[in-house]
Design a protein around this motif. Structure first.
Motif, PDB file in Angstrom:
ATOM      1  N   ALA A 309      -2.205   9.983   8.228  1.00  0.00           N
ATOM      2  CA  ALA A 309      -2.694   8.607   8.273  1.00  0.00           C
ATOM      3  C   ALA A 309      -1.685   7.679   7.620  1.00  0.00           C
ATOM      4  O   ALA A 309      -0.863   8.088   6.785  1.00  0.00           O
ATOM      5  CB  ALA A 309      -4.038   8.503   7.571  1.00  0.00           C
ATOM      6  N   TYR A 310      -1.769   6.404   7.999  1.00  0.00           N
ATOM      7  CA  TYR A 310      -0.845   5.382   7.498  1.00  0.00           C
ATOM      8  C   TYR A 310      -1.619   4.353   6.692  1.00  0.00           C
ATOM      9  O   TYR A 310      -2.624   3.811   7.155  1.00  0.00           O
ATOM     10  CB  TYR A 310      -0.151   4.703   8.680  1.00  0.00           C
ATOM     11  CG  TYR A 310       0.694   3.503   8.319  1.00  0.00           C
ATOM     12  CD1 TYR A 310       1.976   3.656   7.793  1.00  0.00           C
ATOM     13  CD2 TYR A 310       0.209   2.208   8.510  1.00  0.00           C
ATOM     14  CE1 TYR A 310       2.755   2.542   7.468  1.00  0.00           C
ATOM     15  CE2 TYR A 310       0.979   1.099   8.196  1.00  0.00           C
ATOM     16  CZ  TYR A 310       2.245   1.270   7.678  1.00  0.00           C
ATOM     17  OH  TYR A 310       3.011   0.177   7.356  1.00  0.00           O
ATOM     18  N   LEU A 311      -1.168   4.091   5.473  1.00  0.00           N
ATOM     19  CA  LEU A 311      -1.793   3.085   4.624  1.00  0.00           C
ATOM     20  C   LEU A 311      -0.728   2.413   3.770  1.00  0.00           C
ATOM     21  O   LEU A 311      -0.106   3.045   2.914  1.00  0.00           O
ATOM     22  CB  LEU A 311      -2.861   3.713   3.722  1.00  0.00           C
ATOM     23  CG  LEU A 311      -3.573   2.774   2.740  1.00  0.00           C
ATOM     24  CD1 LEU A 311      -4.355   1.689   3.487  1.00  0.00           C
ATOM     25  CD2 LEU A 311      -4.509   3.552   1.822  1.00  0.00           C
ATOM     26  N   HIS A 312      -0.475   1.150   4.044  1.00  0.00           N
ATOM     27  CA  HIS A 312       0.457   0.310   3.277  1.00  0.00           C
ATOM     28  C   HIS A 312       1.813   0.982   3.071  1.00  0.00           C
ATOM     29  O   HIS A 312       2.323   1.068   1.953  1.00  0.00           O
ATOM     30  CB  HIS A 312      -0.149  -0.067   1.928  1.00  0.00           C
ATOM     31  CG  HIS A 312       0.532  -1.246   1.312  1.00  0.00           C
ATOM     32  ND1 HIS A 312       0.612  -1.430  -0.053  1.00  0.00           N
ATOM     33  CD2 HIS A 312       1.209  -2.290   1.866  1.00  0.00           C
ATOM     34  CE1 HIS A 312       1.286  -2.539  -0.319  1.00  0.00           C
ATOM     35  NE2 HIS A 312       1.652  -3.076   0.839  1.00  0.00           N
ATOM     36  N   GLY A 313       2.377   1.489   4.156  1.00  0.00           N
ATOM     37  CA  GLY A 313       3.713   2.066   4.114  1.00  0.00           C
ATOM     38  C   GLY A 313       3.768   3.534   3.767  1.00  0.00           C
ATOM     39  O   GLY A 313       4.838   4.149   3.855  1.00  0.00           O
ATOM     40  N   ASP A 314       2.648   4.127   3.384  1.00  0.00           N
ATOM     41  CA  ASP A 314       2.607   5.540   3.012  1.00  0.00           C
ATOM     42  C   ASP A 314       1.925   6.362   4.093  1.00  0.00           C
ATOM     43  O   ASP A 314       1.073   5.856   4.833  1.00  0.00           O
ATOM     44  CB  ASP A 314       1.868   5.730   1.690  1.00  0.00           C
ATOM     45  CG  ASP A 314       2.590   5.095   0.512  1.00  0.00           C
ATOM     46  OD1 ASP A 314       3.841   5.093   0.521  1.00  0.00           O
ATOM     47  OD2 ASP A 314       1.925   4.595  -0.409  1.00  0.00           O
ATOM     48  N   LEU A 315       2.303   7.635   4.157  1.00  0.00           N
ATOM     49  CA  LEU A 315       1.707   8.577   5.101  1.00  0.00           C
ATOM     50  C   LEU A 315       1.103   9.738   4.334  1.00  0.00           C
ATOM     51  O   LEU A 315       1.721  10.259   3.396  1.00  0.00           O
ATOM     52  CB  LEU A 315       2.759   9.098   6.085  1.00  0.00           C
ATOM     53  CG  LEU A 315       3.406   8.063   7.010  1.00  0.00           C
ATOM     54  CD1 LEU A 315       4.621   8.656   7.705  1.00  0.00           C
ATOM     55  CD2 LEU A 315       2.407   7.569   8.047  1.00  0.00           C
ATOM     56  N   ALA A 316      -0.092  10.151   4.711  1.00  0.00           N
ATOM     57  CA  ALA A 316      -0.755  11.273   4.061  1.00  0.00           C
ATOM     58  C   ALA A 316      -1.848  11.788   4.988  1.00  0.00           C
ATOM     59  O   ALA A 316      -2.332  11.052   5.860  1.00  0.00           O
ATOM     60  CB  ALA A 316      -1.356  10.856   2.716  1.00  0.00           C
ATOM     61  N   PRO A 317      -2.249  13.056   4.836  1.00  0.00           N
ATOM     62  CA  PRO A 317      -3.330  13.572   5.681  1.00  0.00           C
ATOM     63  C   PRO A 317      -4.629  12.785   5.525  1.00  0.00           C
ATOM     64  O   PRO A 317      -5.404  12.654   6.475  1.00  0.00           O
ATOM     65  CB  PRO A 317      -3.496  15.018   5.188  1.00  0.00           C
ATOM     66  CG  PRO A 317      -2.172  15.367   4.591  1.00  0.00           C
ATOM     67  CD  PRO A 317      -1.662  14.099   3.982  1.00  0.00           C
ATOM     68  N   HIS A 318      -4.867  12.257   4.327  1.00  0.00           N
ATOM     69  CA  HIS A 318      -6.113  11.514   4.098  1.00  0.00           C
ATOM     70  C   HIS A 318      -5.964  10.642   2.868  1.00  0.00           C
ATOM     71  O   HIS A 318      -5.363  11.040   1.869  1.00  0.00           O
ATOM     72  CB  HIS A 318      -7.278  12.481   3.902  1.00  0.00           C
ATOM     73  CG  HIS A 318      -8.607  11.809   3.753  1.00  0.00           C
ATOM     74  ND1 HIS A 318      -9.244  11.176   4.795  1.00  0.00           N
ATOM     75  CD2 HIS A 318      -9.425  11.659   2.678  1.00  0.00           C
ATOM     76  CE1 HIS A 318     -10.398  10.675   4.376  1.00  0.00           C
ATOM     77  NE2 HIS A 318     -10.527  10.949   3.097  1.00  0.00           N
ATOM     78  N   PHE A 319      -6.496   9.430   2.962  1.00  0.00           N
ATOM     79  CA  PHE A 319      -6.554   8.517   1.826  1.00  0.00           C
ATOM     80  C   PHE A 319      -8.023   8.263   1.508  1.00  0.00           C
ATOM     81  O   PHE A 319      -8.758   7.724   2.345  1.00  0.00           O
ATOM     82  CB  PHE A 319      -5.881   7.182   2.152  1.00  0.00           C
ATOM     83  CG  PHE A 319      -4.402   7.258   2.398  1.00  0.00           C
ATOM     84  CD1 PHE A 319      -3.509   7.235   1.338  1.00  0.00           C
ATOM     85  CD2 PHE A 319      -3.899   7.340   3.690  1.00  0.00           C
ATOM     86  CE1 PHE A 319      -2.133   7.287   1.559  1.00  0.00           C
ATOM     87  CE2 PHE A 319      -2.538   7.394   3.926  1.00  0.00           C
ATOM     88  CZ  PHE A 319      -1.651   7.371   2.855  1.00  0.00           C
ATOM     89  N   LEU A 320      -8.457   8.618   0.302  1.00  0.00           N
ATOM     90  CA  LEU A 320      -9.849   8.397  -0.066  1.00  0.00           C
ATOM     91  C   LEU A 320     -10.180   6.909  -0.096  1.00  0.00           C
ATOM     92  O   LEU A 320     -11.319   6.506   0.161  1.00  0.00           O
ATOM     93  CB  LEU A 320     -10.144   9.030  -1.430  1.00  0.00           C
ATOM     94  CG  LEU A 320     -11.618   9.092  -1.853  1.00  0.00           C
ATOM     95  CD1 LEU A 320     -12.441   9.900  -0.847  1.00  0.00           C
ATOM     96  CD2 LEU A 320     -11.752   9.691  -3.256  1.00  0.00           C
ATOM     97  N   SER A 321      -9.179   6.082  -0.373  1.00  0.00           N
ATOM     98  CA  SER A 321      -9.400   4.642  -0.465  1.00  0.00           C
ATOM     99  C   SER A 321      -9.205   3.917   0.864  1.00  0.00           C
ATOM    100  O   SER A 321      -9.292   2.690   0.914  1.00  0.00           O
ATOM    101  CB  SER A 321      -8.437   4.043  -1.497  1.00  0.00           C
ATOM    102  OG  SER A 321      -7.078   4.230  -1.083  1.00  0.00           O
ATOM    103  N   TYR A 322      -8.952   4.650   1.942  1.00  0.00           N
ATOM    104  CA  TYR A 322      -8.548   4.040   3.206  1.00  0.00           C
ATOM    105  C   TYR A 322      -9.544   2.987   3.693  1.00  0.00           C
ATOM    106  O   TYR A 322      -9.170   1.852   4.007  1.00  0.00           O
ATOM    107  CB  TYR A 322      -8.380   5.126   4.273  1.00  0.00           C
ATOM    108  CG  TYR A 322      -7.921   4.607   5.614  1.00  0.00           C
ATOM    109  CD1 TYR A 322      -6.573   4.518   5.923  1.00  0.00           C
ATOM    110  CD2 TYR A 322      -8.840   4.203   6.587  1.00  0.00           C
ATOM    111  CE1 TYR A 322      -6.144   4.042   7.147  1.00  0.00           C
ATOM    112  CE2 TYR A 322      -8.423   3.723   7.811  1.00  0.00           C
ATOM    113  CZ  TYR A 322      -7.074   3.654   8.090  1.00  0.00           C
ATOM    114  OH  TYR A 322      -6.655   3.164   9.307  1.00  0.00           O
TER     115      TYR A 322
END
Length: 565
Positions: A309-322
């Protein structure tokens, strides 16, 4: 409804519409449930009914036969079949009829926000909630698409409305309505299953804090003076507790009786049984009675394994704050501020019955926590069922401003409402790509405009938050006006073929964008503008920075135009 309808006429199919269109027609015209089982059938069948009334039917083709036969050769064929249905019958005609029931369903949701909101938060707050709903770009965008998110929100609110009425006046008729509405919520999207535990908790809470009819409440309190101790046992004066005559328990301290628990459990079970019959009817009483559970096990089956997933320039499998971040940057800032204020008001206001607070806060809390922990981080659309409650909270805060004796409260309320309307007009018809001003304030405040912070959306989120393939018609119009005859390098995120809109292009993959691409005219999907720099920076920092520079044009808030020399 008018905004959704007029904007939808300018939009091409979004990523998920072709399979939903194909699946609905396959269900009703072949009675075979092989396509797109990871979503329940109700909304797809609604779309198919309108298409069939317009003379659009399930095609006769080898691909269609393979899908109906199932087997490995039929996997994922609903996408190309849906594209063929749209193209062969005219994209404008198919999308008009397929989307029409969803636009009408969006109107129904607005009606329910107001009518149910009147009982829970009062007429003024409900009217304010309807206002914030009507001018929310997220709702305007998604209520005109053949997808599931607004539909499950509509039927979830309908179920809560019927449950509220049942608890207010228990009867077989109201119980049947509850079961039908619960079945519709379950049949709209699998996240509708969260309504069942929410209903169980609310019905249990109603034993402790029951709703009584207004006439009974008035009779109970008729001999109580405004300064007398309130008979509910709160220890407050009557005028400070239930003096308004609003719905309130006769005795807040009464003990929970076993027979009440049994009666409530029986009513809940009856609702579930009726909902189960509704679900079986939606599957046309298929020979496999467990199709719903089969589909439930396939949720997210078409999502890419290992996707980050993409959130504010970062990539990760999941962001709890997404989804919290998505709400804060995708909803109009005025609505967010008022909703948070309304939440504080509800939590602190003692005159609001406990059960009303639970109805207003419990279900969205369950949805939000479940989605934040279990769903893929693909878009604010997953928390659309939460938004109607936020509108009512915002309406409550708006009403409090208007009711202030000081004139500044009314001026502030008017300014906030104008702010919401101006941004809804500023982003038209590209509501799907809307972001509020906070998206730009930290890094590019100069990009704030009449469309809020929508020009900064690619800095924060991707996928259906910014670009879902909906801009092809607008891209074709731009090319005809500004670059007709010029070779076009197209980086496209969508499932509907651009050539079906007459776009002549050179296909450009995301992997070709880092570094310095070949000279030419490029139209790059906002999805790629968001993700490519983040992916490229993990290998060669700065190699795709040119995508973040201001393009020559932004078409439909979905395609970024560059001339590379």
């Amino acid at each position: 409804m008018a905004q959704s309808f007029s904007a939808s006429l300018r939009k091409s199919p979004v990523f998920d519409e072709p399979p939903h269109i194909a699946s609905g027609l396959s269900y009703l015209q072949t009675r075979v449930f092989h396509a797109n089982l990871q979503h329940p059938p109700l909304l797809k069948e609604m779309s198919a009914l309108f298409l069939m009334a317009a003379g659009i039917h399930w095609p006769k083709s080898p691909a269609a036969d393979a899908l109906i036969r199932s087997g490995p050769e039929g996997n994922n064929l609903e996408w190309p079949i849906g594209n063929s249905i749209i193209h062969d019958n005219g994209a404008g005609r198919v999308l008009f009829w397929a989307r029409l029931p969803f636009i009408l369903l969006g109107g129904l949701l607005g009606w329910m926000i107001y009518w149910w909101g009147r009982d829970v938060v009062g007429s003024a707050a409900a009217l304010g909630g309807l206002f914030f709903y009507a001018f929310d770009p997220t709702m305007i965008a998604h209520s005109a698409l053949v997808t599931t998110d607004v539909g499950v929100a509509a039927f979830a609110i309908l179920f809560l409305f019927t449950l509220w009425r049942y608890l207010h006046e228990p009867s077989r008729k109201h119980l049947v309505f509850c079961g039908l509405a619960l079945g519709a919520a379950l049949g709209a999207k699998f996240s509708g299953v969260f309504m069942a535990p929410a209903a169980a908790i609310l019905m249990g809470a109603a034993i402790r804090w029951p709703i009584v009819r207004r006439s009974e409440a008035e009779k109970s309190y008729s001999k109580v003076g405004p300064n007398s101790p309130c008979p509910c046992g709160s220890g407050k004066k009557y005028k400070k507790c239930h003096g308004s005559g609003s719905i309130a328990p006769k005795n807040a301290e009464r003990s929970i009786r076993t027979h009440e628990l049994m009666k409530t459990a029986g009513a809940f079970l009856a609702m579930c049984v009726i909902a189960g019959v509704v679900i079986e009817a939606l599957y046309l009483f298929n020979s496999d009675p467990f199709l719903y559970l089969t589909g439930l096990a396939k949720v997210n089956a078409d999502h890419i394994a290992g996707y980050r997933a993409y959130l504010h320039g970062d990539l990760a499998p999941h962001f709890l704050s997404y989804f919290a971040v998505a709400y804060l940057v995708k909803e109009p800032a005025a609505t967010v501020l008022l909703a948070l204020t309304g939440l504080v008001i509800v939590l602190r206001r003692k005159s609001t019955p406990v059960l009303a607070k639970l109805f207003l806060l419990l279900t969205p809390a369950i949805f939000f926590v479940a989605v934040s922990t279990m769903a893929d981080d693909l878009g604010i659309r997953y928390i659309i069922p939460v938004l109607p409650f936020a509108y009512l909270l915002a309406g409550l805060a708006l009403g409090r401003l208007i009711e202030r004796r000081a004139a500044w409260g009314r001026y502030a309320a008017a300014a906030l409402c104008v702010w919401v309307v101006v941004e809804a007009a500023g982003i038209y018809p590209d509501h799907l790509s809307y972001f509020n001003e906070s998206a730009c304030l930290l890094e590019a405040p100069g990009r704030v405009g009449w469309d809020g912070g929508s020009k900064c959306g690619t800095m924060w989120l991707d996928d259906s938050n910014i670009d879902w393939g909906q801009g092809l018609k607008q891209l074709r119009a731009w090319v005809d006006r500004n670059a007709k005859g010029q070779p076009l390098h197209l980086g496209y995120f969508g499932s509907y073929p651009p050539e079906n809109y007459g776009i002549d292009y050179i296909k450009t993959e995301m992997g070709q964008l880092p570094g310095k691409p070949a000279p030419g005219l490029y139209a790059v999907s906002a999805q790629m503008v968001a993700r490519t720099p983040a992916i490229a920076d993990t290998v060669l920092p700065g190699s795709a920075a040119w995508l973040r520079a201001m393009p020559e044009a932004i078409v439909g808030h979905a395609f970024y135009i560059y001339r590379v020399r």
